[in-house]
Enzyme design. Structure first.
Site, PDB file in Angstrom:
ATOM      1  N   GLN A   1      -7.789  14.666   4.302  1.00 62.19           N
ATOM      2  CA  GLN A   1      -7.370  13.797   3.072  1.00 62.19           C
ATOM      3  C   GLN A   1      -8.017  13.667   1.781  1.00 62.19           C
ATOM      4  O   GLN A   1      -9.363  13.454   1.921  1.00 62.19           O
ATOM      5  CB  GLN A   1      -6.982  12.322   3.774  1.00 62.19           C
ATOM      6  CG  GLN A   1      -6.436  11.738   2.451  1.00 62.19           C
ATOM      7  CD  GLN A   1      -5.868  10.272   3.108  1.00 62.19           C
ATOM      8  OE1 GLN A   1      -6.507   9.509   3.604  1.00 62.19           O
ATOM      9  NE2 GLN A   1      -4.456  10.223   3.217  1.00 62.19           N
TER      10      GLN A   1
ATOM     11  N   ARG B   1      -2.424  10.894   6.046  1.00 66.68           N
ATOM     12  CA  ARG B   1      -2.771   9.512   6.501  1.00 66.68           C
ATOM     13  C   ARG B   1      -2.310   8.352   5.584  1.00 66.68           C
ATOM     14  O   ARG B   1      -2.723   8.524   4.321  1.00 66.68           O
ATOM     15  CB  ARG B   1      -4.095   9.047   7.195  1.00 66.68           C
ATOM     16  CG  ARG B   1      -4.415   7.744   7.643  1.00 66.68           C
ATOM     17  CD  ARG B   1      -5.588   7.522   8.189  1.00 66.68           C
ATOM     18  NE  ARG B   1      -6.541   7.617   7.228  1.00 66.68           N
ATOM     19  CZ  ARG B   1      -7.163   6.488   6.306  1.00 66.68           C
ATOM     20  NH1 ARG B   1      -6.224   5.522   6.147  1.00 66.68           N
ATOM     21  NH2 ARG B   1      -8.100   6.791   5.303  1.00 66.68           N
TER      22      ARG B   1
ATOM     23  N   HIS C   1     -11.798  12.281   1.923  1.00 64.24           N
ATOM     24  CA  HIS C   1     -11.655  10.926   2.265  1.00 64.24           C
ATOM     25  C   HIS C   1     -11.833  10.695   3.594  1.00 64.24           C
ATOM     26  O   HIS C   1     -12.536   9.958   4.512  1.00 64.24           O
ATOM     27  CB  HIS C   1     -10.604  10.037   1.463  1.00 64.24           C
ATOM     28  CG  HIS C   1     -10.748   8.543   1.793  1.00 64.24           C
ATOM     29  ND1 HIS C   1     -11.711   7.884   1.873  1.00 64.24           N
ATOM     30  CD2 HIS C   1      -9.663   7.750   2.284  1.00 64.24           C
ATOM     31  CE1 HIS C   1     -11.361   6.572   2.095  1.00 64.24           C
ATOM     32  NE2 HIS C   1     -10.051   6.594   2.524  1.00 64.24           N
TER      33      HIS C   1
ATOM     34  N   GLU D   1      -7.003   1.877  -3.024  1.00 69.10           N
ATOM     35  CA  GLU D   1      -5.636   1.965  -3.207  1.00 69.10           C
ATOM     36  C   GLU D   1      -5.067   0.600  -3.580  1.00 69.10           C
ATOM     37  O   GLU D   1      -4.074   0.363  -4.178  1.00 69.10           O
ATOM     38  CB  GLU D   1      -5.004   2.426  -2.012  1.00 69.10           C
ATOM     39  CG  GLU D   1      -3.539   3.029  -2.321  1.00 69.10           C
ATOM     40  CD  GLU D   1      -3.073   3.900  -0.984  1.00 69.10           C
ATOM     41  OE1 GLU D   1      -3.861   4.699  -0.695  1.00 69.10           O
ATOM     42  OE2 GLU D   1      -1.970   3.667  -0.734  1.00 69.10           O
TER      43      GLU D   1
ATOM     44  N   LEU E   1     -15.323   5.636  -3.357  1.00 68.32           N
ATOM     45  CA  LEU E   1     -14.079   5.151  -3.174  1.00 68.32           C
ATOM     46  C   LEU E   1     -13.579   4.028  -4.354  1.00 68.32           C
ATOM     47  O   LEU E   1     -14.390   3.015  -4.370  1.00 68.32           O
ATOM     48  CB  LEU E   1     -13.722   4.710  -2.073  1.00 68.32           C
ATOM     49  CG  LEU E   1     -12.200   4.474  -1.529  1.00 68.32           C
ATOM     50  CD1 LEU E   1     -11.438   5.801  -1.730  1.00 68.32           C
ATOM     51  CD2 LEU E   1     -11.982   4.082  -0.199  1.00 68.32           C
TER      52      LEU E   1
ATOM     53  N   PHE F   1       0.859  -1.059   0.061  1.00 66.85           N
ATOM     54  CA  PHE F   1       0.127  -0.041   0.069  1.00 66.85           C
ATOM     55  C   PHE F   1       0.872   1.204  -0.136  1.00 66.85           C
ATOM     56  O   PHE F   1       2.149   1.059   0.319  1.00 66.85           O
ATOM     57  CB  PHE F   1      -0.750  -0.189   1.093  1.00 66.85           C
ATOM     58  CG  PHE F   1      -2.253   0.225   0.860  1.00 66.85           C
ATOM     59  CD1 PHE F   1      -2.996  -0.888   0.167  1.00 66.85           C
ATOM     60  CD2 PHE F   1      -3.274   1.131   1.448  1.00 66.85           C
ATOM     61  CE1 PHE F   1      -4.261  -0.881  -0.025  1.00 66.85           C
ATOM     62  CE2 PHE F   1      -4.551   1.277   1.466  1.00 66.85           C
ATOM     63  CZ  PHE F   1      -5.090   0.028   0.481  1.00 66.85           C
TER      64      PHE F   1
ATOM     65  N   HIS G   1      -8.571  11.474  -1.171  1.00 64.50           N
ATOM     66  CA  HIS G   1      -8.323  10.156  -1.628  1.00 64.50           C
ATOM     67  C   HIS G   1      -8.022  10.323  -3.006  1.00 64.50           C
ATOM     68  O   HIS G   1      -8.891  10.894  -3.841  1.00 64.50           O
ATOM     69  CB  HIS G   1      -9.048   9.105  -1.430  1.00 64.50           C
ATOM     70  CG  HIS G   1      -8.667   7.819  -1.514  1.00 64.50           C
ATOM     71  ND1 HIS G   1      -8.263   7.190  -2.865  1.00 64.50           N
ATOM     72  CD2 HIS G   1      -8.258   6.694  -0.907  1.00 64.50           C
ATOM     73  CE1 HIS G   1      -7.950   6.060  -2.762  1.00 64.50           C
ATOM     74  NE2 HIS G   1      -7.972   5.792  -1.710  1.00 64.50           N
TER      75      HIS G   1
ATOM     76  N   ARG H   1      -0.963   9.523  -0.539  1.00 67.89           N
ATOM     77  CA  ARG H   1      -1.863   9.835  -1.088  1.00 67.89           C
ATOM     78  C   ARG H   1      -2.148  11.383  -1.474  1.00 67.89           C
ATOM     79  O   ARG H   1      -2.812  11.638  -2.562  1.00 67.89           O
ATOM     80  CB  ARG H   1      -3.180   9.596   0.006  1.00 67.89           C
ATOM     81  CG  ARG H   1      -3.620   7.942  -0.088  1.00 67.89           C
ATOM     82  CD  ARG H   1      -4.655   7.707   0.892  1.00 67.89           C
ATOM     83  NE  ARG H   1      -4.695   6.348   0.775  1.00 67.89           N
ATOM     84  CZ  ARG H   1      -5.956   5.732   1.659  1.00 67.89           C
ATOM     85  NH1 ARG H   1      -6.548   6.563   2.649  1.00 67.89           N
ATOM     86  NH2 ARG H   1      -6.142   4.522   1.569  1.00 67.89           N
TER      87      ARG H   1
END
Lengths: 608, 249
Positions: A234, A415, A380, A253, A250, A121, A236, A309
């Site tokens: 954030q 994050r 996000h 990822e 969404l 990730f 995304h 991100r």
């Protein structure tokens, strides 16, 4: 007036997503009486939407991983304004929390030798995310739910809290509304744990569910707690962009973790063109190496699609702004290409990304095993939240705790994917543990009838016919929509001082509208009324985001200022704290980040 | 763009009626979008339960043109063009208001099912070893989003109202997930036969047809459980054994 039911608990947990459930389980295990309040039905909270996985340095796939690497990754991702103690606790405790889920019935995908499988990730040096296909959040919440219901807690479903009740400085209860009949309910509690999630519904394009209206943030702020880091929101990088009605949903990822690549309309893998200096050493400089990384080659560096991100989102915005976007205003995310590299590629994609396959097939009529997806940034996650003590999760108000997305600290300016689910269970557990301990050491406080009456009166005011006469043309839905459009436009992914100053003015106007908006119908399961209640919270959170973002005159992590595009060493030294001043206005002050212990500093140096 | 006509059930436990609405439909809209639009335009107090609008939470279950579906996963283009869209609440549960039903019975039922009970850990560090194949078998059941559409369509609940004798397809799937969990050592067969009424299911597969997660409820969950119950309790040789040597056989 003043009619309400009463319930008494040692610990009241507000919110039943991953953090709330974990807190309630821990508090129950400590032998205290626990109430769990949730705005929806049990098991429907936003946690179900988490896809990619839970970050924990189990080292099942790559034995070079350990808590120190996870800690360093988290701090680097957060651009070093994180609460280092929280980042440390999180990295150390996440593996035990994940293993515990298995004890309670969770089923993760496996390695060939039968251990919990971990996937790659963004921003994680090694494959670290325990996962179940791309529906890890559902697995997490269902496991906690099915375990939790047997631990003795009382659950109040579809109950919205409208305010915290105080005895001096101490938080001693809360006032709620039962959605079905609209009856008021007073919860008397020795300790309250907020686990209400984020604030994403303040934006038009968002991956967040209906509930994400910043209730915990706003109630804590109103009661006198502090909010931290609210400028860090954030976006995304990959949300759906087409069709319009599903924009923002969404796209995990995990697609990129499994080898998905981002391309512009010229077919270029544009992520190779801009790799930040502090990630250069760990990022592949050619497509071949990136692919080998996704296939588990330990000597390969990760592809640039798996940068953090904040960075990926900005690169996508750049491509779109410079005319290299996809037809519907996004860029292309292609996983179908891996068919060239692996046998049974189509089945592999469906197995690894089942809900993505399903989602695009059913909502956009696109088969992701055959054609690329169109994606763009979506609101996000809020890194900012209630300021809490790292070890106990208690806010500055005695008896008030917060954990999960509604608390702040661990993530800093950005994050990492997968750190949210681990945050929920690590700090959910801690909040539950320390709230229970607090409740054992303190008796119940006193709830003043006057305070309850006042709050009930305020909640009922919009339903009152006299005030409804004010502006018959307006509705809570319309105000919420206007707020979302404004925030998206003025306090979005690329920000400037003047635009955000405009946003403050706009928020004041929206507040005035919200204060006199009429609500039609009665109290029973009335969405208009509840939207009006949520609106108050969204406005507080929006103002906190805008005010903190105005003050941070630099670009760091998820906070990008077009008028201050560079990172500033000066701003690395403090966080922003938002609080309600004695005169009722919202104020932002700087809080200097304390010195990191030498041991942690050494880890960061070593991993640079 | 022309407006599409809707008939939406409005009312409460005491009764109600269909009301007519019309709203403009744009590209890609799902039924839940249309309902929200109607709510914002002309029915602010119309009750509808929803959360994620992405088919992941299972909140927005309703009956669309008579068929139990998730409103968020039903695209307007899936419905016959030019015709009125009829939306009503799930029939198998008591009405709370408008499109919202009281599904709390489901939560009570789940609590009555014996929880997960793992075998002792396989490794000294307290962890287990599980083969991916064993995970895959159970994953299908664990995909369930608890939308309760299978409960809604099941005639045992919908038409015969045997809520106190039959746990319904959702909880047979839940039980199957536990019974087939590679670590679980609990025994739920006696409950399945008696308190949970698995015998009431006569495998018409209506539940499988409406499942938005495409779980093969009848074939993969219910029938294997029925077989286990039959093996244990109705196998003539086992019955003889039990008669001769007592319950434990």
């Amino acid at each position: 007036m003043g009619e309400y039911k009463s319930h008494e608990y040692d610990v009241l947990v507000v919110g039943a997503g991953g953090a709330g459930l974990r807190a309630a389980i821990e508090a129950s295990a400590a032998g205290v009486k626990v109430g769990l309040v949730c705005k929806s039905l049990l098991g429907k909270a936003h946690t179900v939407m988490a896809e990619g996985g839970i970050a924990a340095a189990l080292a099942n796939v790559d034995d070079r991983d350990n808590w120190r690497v996870h800690f360093a990754d988290t701090m680097r991702g957060g651009q070093y304004v994180n609460n280092f103690r929280m980042a440390e606790l999180h990295a150390k405790e996440a593996p035990a929390r994940v293993n515990e889920l298995e004890k309670w019935g969770a089923m993760f995908d496996r390695t060939p030798d039968g251990k919990i499988l971990q996937r790659n990730f963004g921003g994680h040096r090694y494959p670290r995310l325990a996962h179940v296909g791309d529906r890890t959040g559902l697995e997490l919440i269902r496991t906690l739910q099915d375990h939790g219901i047997h631990q003795g807690m009382s659950v109040h479903m579809e109950c919205t809290l409208v305010g915290l009740l105080k005895d001096g400085d101490r938080v001693v209860g809360a006032l709620g509304i039962e959605r079905d009949r609209g009856r008021f309910i007073v919860f008397r509690a020795k300790a309250i744990v907020l686990a209400t999630g984020g604030i994403g519904r303040a934006y038009r394009i968002t991956s967040n569910s209906w509930e994400y209206t910043g209730d915990g943030h706003a109630m804590a702020y109103e009661a006198g707690a502090e909010l931290l880091d609210m400028e860090f929101l954030q976006f995304h990088p990959t949300g759906m962009v087409w069709p319009p009605s599903v924009a923002g949903i969404l796209v995990t990822e995990g697609v990129r973790g499994e080898g998905g690549v981002l391309r512009n309309n010229k077919g270029e893998r544009f992520m190779f063109q801009d790799i930040p200096a502090n990630y250069k050493g760990q990022t592949a400089d050619n497509e071949e190496e990136g692919w080998r990384y996704c296939q588990g080659d330990k000597n390969a560096r990760r592809p640039p699609e798996l940068l953090t991100r904040d960075h990926v989102a900005r690169c996508i915005v750049r491509e779109i702004k410079q005319g290299r976007g996809s037809p519907h205003g996004g860029v292309f995310l292609d996983i179908s290409w891996i068919k060239q590299r692996i046998k049974n590629g189509e089945d592999h994609i469906k197995k690894k990304l089942p809900s993505m396959y399903h989602q695009f097939k059913e909502l956009a009529g696109i088969d992701i095993t055959k054609e690329p997806m169109e994606v763009g940034p979506t609101t996000h996650y809020v890194m900012g939240g209630v300021r809490v003590d790292a070890d106990t999760q208690m806010s500055r108000l005695p008896g008030l705790f917060a954990c999960g997305e509604c608390a702040a600290g661990i993530n800093g300016a950005n994050r990492l994917g997968g750190n949210s689910l681990s945050d929920l269970i690590v700090f959910g557990k801690r909040a539950g543990e320390f709230a229970a301990a607090w409740s054992k050491e303190h008796g119940h406080g006193t709830i003043r009838d006057g305070e309850v009456d006042e709050k009930i009166k305020a909640a009922l005011a919009p339903l009152d016919e006299k005030s409804a006469a004010g502006s018959a043309e307006d509705s809570p839905f319309r105000i919420q929509h206007d707020l979302q459009v404004m925030m998206q436009d003025r306090v979005g992914i690329v920000r400037t001082g003047p635009e955000m100053a405009d946003a403050i003015t706009a928020i004041e106007k929206l507040k005035a509208r919200a204060a006199k908006v009429p609500v039609y119908g009665n109290r029973e399961y009335n969405p208009g009324w509840h939207t009006q209640i949520d609106l108050k919270n969204l406005l507080i959170c929006s103002e906190a985001v805008a005010r903190s973002a105005i003050e941070r005159k630099e670009s760091r992590g998820a906070h990008f200022r077009d008028d201050f595009p560079d990172k500033s060493a000066d701003f690395a030294k403090f966080n922003h704290v938002t609080f309600k001043a004695a005169d009722g206005t919202m104020q932002v002050r700087r809080e200097t980040i304390s010195d990191m212990p030498a041991e942690l500093k050494a880890i960061i140096e070593e991993m640079k | 763009m022309p407006k599409v006509p809707f008939r939406i059930w409005r009312g409460a436990a005491g009764g109600g009626e269909f009301r007519e609405y019309a709203t403009e439909i744009t590209e890609g809209m799902v039924v839940l979008d249309a309902v929200h639009q109607i709510q914002a335009e002309s029915a602010n107090d119309m009750a509808v339960r929803w959360n994620c609008k992405a088919g992941k939470c299972g909140s927005c279950s309703a009956e669309i043109n008579g068929r139990p579906r998730l409103m968020c996963m039903t695209r307007m283009t899936d419905l016959p063009p030019g015709e009125t869209v009829t939306i009503q609440p799930m029939k198998a549960f008591p009405i709370l208001k408008d499109l919202v039903t009281d599904v709390s019975w489901n939560y009570d039922v789940k609590k009555r099912i014996k929880p997960f009970k793992p075998r002792p850990p396989d490794a000294a560090d307290g962890t287990w070893r599980i083969a991916q194949a064993d995970v895959d078998r159970v994953q299908e059941f664990r995909k369930c989003i608890e939308c309760f559409l299978c409960q809604d369509v099941c005639h045992v609940l919908r038409d015969h109202h045997l809520h106190d004798q039959f746990i319904g397809p959702r909880f047979l799937v839940y039980t199957a997930a536990l019974e087939m969990h590679p670590l679980d050592v609990e025994d739920r067969l006696a409950d399945l036969k008696d308190a949970h009424g698995i015998g009431y299911c006569n495998i018409t597969k209506c539940c499988t047809k409406v499942c938005p997660e495409h779980i093969t409820i009848t074939d993969n969950a219910i029938i294997p459980l029925k077989e286990r119950v039959a093996d244990r309790f109705f196998d003539p040789i086992r019955r003889l054994f039990r008669f001769l040597f007592g319950r434990s056989a």
